[in-house]
Enzyme design. Structure first.
Site, PDB file in Angstrom:
ATOM      1  CD  GLU A  55      -2.717  -1.344  -0.133  1.00 31.85           C
ATOM      2  OE1 GLU A  55      -2.939  -0.351  -0.860  1.00 31.85           O
ATOM      3  OE2 GLU A  55      -3.044  -2.497  -0.471  1.00 31.85           O
TER       4      GLU A  55
ATOM      5  CG  HIS B  19      -0.857   1.557  -4.365  1.00 33.31           C
ATOM      6  ND1 HIS B  19      -1.057   1.460  -5.712  1.00 33.31           N
ATOM      7  CD2 HIS B  19      -1.279   0.380  -3.832  1.00 33.31           C
ATOM      8  CE1 HIS B  19      -1.583   0.261  -5.989  1.00 33.31           C
ATOM      9  NE2 HIS B  19      -1.712  -0.417  -4.866  1.00 33.31           N
TER      10      HIS B  19
HETATM   11 NI    NI Z   1      -2.598  -2.351  -4.809  1.00 33.02          NI
END
Ligand code: NI
Length: 176
Positions: A142, A145
């Site tokens: 995450e 990202h």
């Molecule tokens: Ni993802």
């Protein structure tokens, strides 16, 4: 609090470094509510703000006890704002990953086994945890990202990257 459209790999926003959050206000709470609705609707284990088109350093994740993933320990529901990740040691694990922005595809990705992560919850209260295994993996996925990195960029051998249905026999099941 609508379910939002998830951007797919190729969208420029997914390659950008997201902006730090400066206010813990109603706008942030609304963003988190949308992330929450979108993640649950799509059965994801995590989602980052850029995936719904918002350049902000906000991720959420959760893995409930799930018979589809008996090999994975549950991960508590977490909202993590402005995260800082510090790997603990050089040990890595390889694991299959998917992503709501890369639908239908899976890849074998090395991640640090243990790490410390710090940041803030939606109200601005500090978070400071040391974790390992799948919890450490989902945090790394995450937070990537927020730096414009999608999991295919982390696959070391592209022979271990492909369509979920075609790979099925080799795959350890993993949530997106
Ligand atoms: Ni993802």
């Amino acid at each position: 609090m609508p379910v939002r459209q998830v951007l797919k790999m190729g969208e420029p926003l997914l390659r950008q470094v997201a902006a730090p959050v400066t206010r813990f206000d109603a706008q942030l709470a609304a963003l988190v509510a949308d992330l929450d609705d979108t993640m649950r609707e799509l059965n994801g284990a995590g989602i980052a703000a850029p995936q719904i088109g918002v350049s902000a350093r906000v991720v959420i994740f959760e893995l409930k006890d799930n018979p589809r993933y008996p090999h994975l320990a549950p991960v508590p529901y977490t909202v993590l704002v402005n995260p800082l990740v510090t790997p603990l040691g050089a040990e890595e694990d390889e694991g299959w990953e998917g992503c709501l922005s890369v639908p239908g595809l899976r890849g074998l990705v090395p991640r640090f086994r243990r790490l410390r992560y710090q940041g803030f919850d939606v109200q601005g209260a500090p978070i400071d945890r040391t974790v390992e295994g799948f919890h450490a993996r989902v945090v790394q996925h995450e937070v990537d990202h927020l730096d414009g990195i999608l999991f295919p960029q982390r696959v070391r051998d592209l022979r271990n990257f492909g369509f979920e249905d075609a790979l099925a026999a080799q795959l350890t099941p993993m949530p997106d």
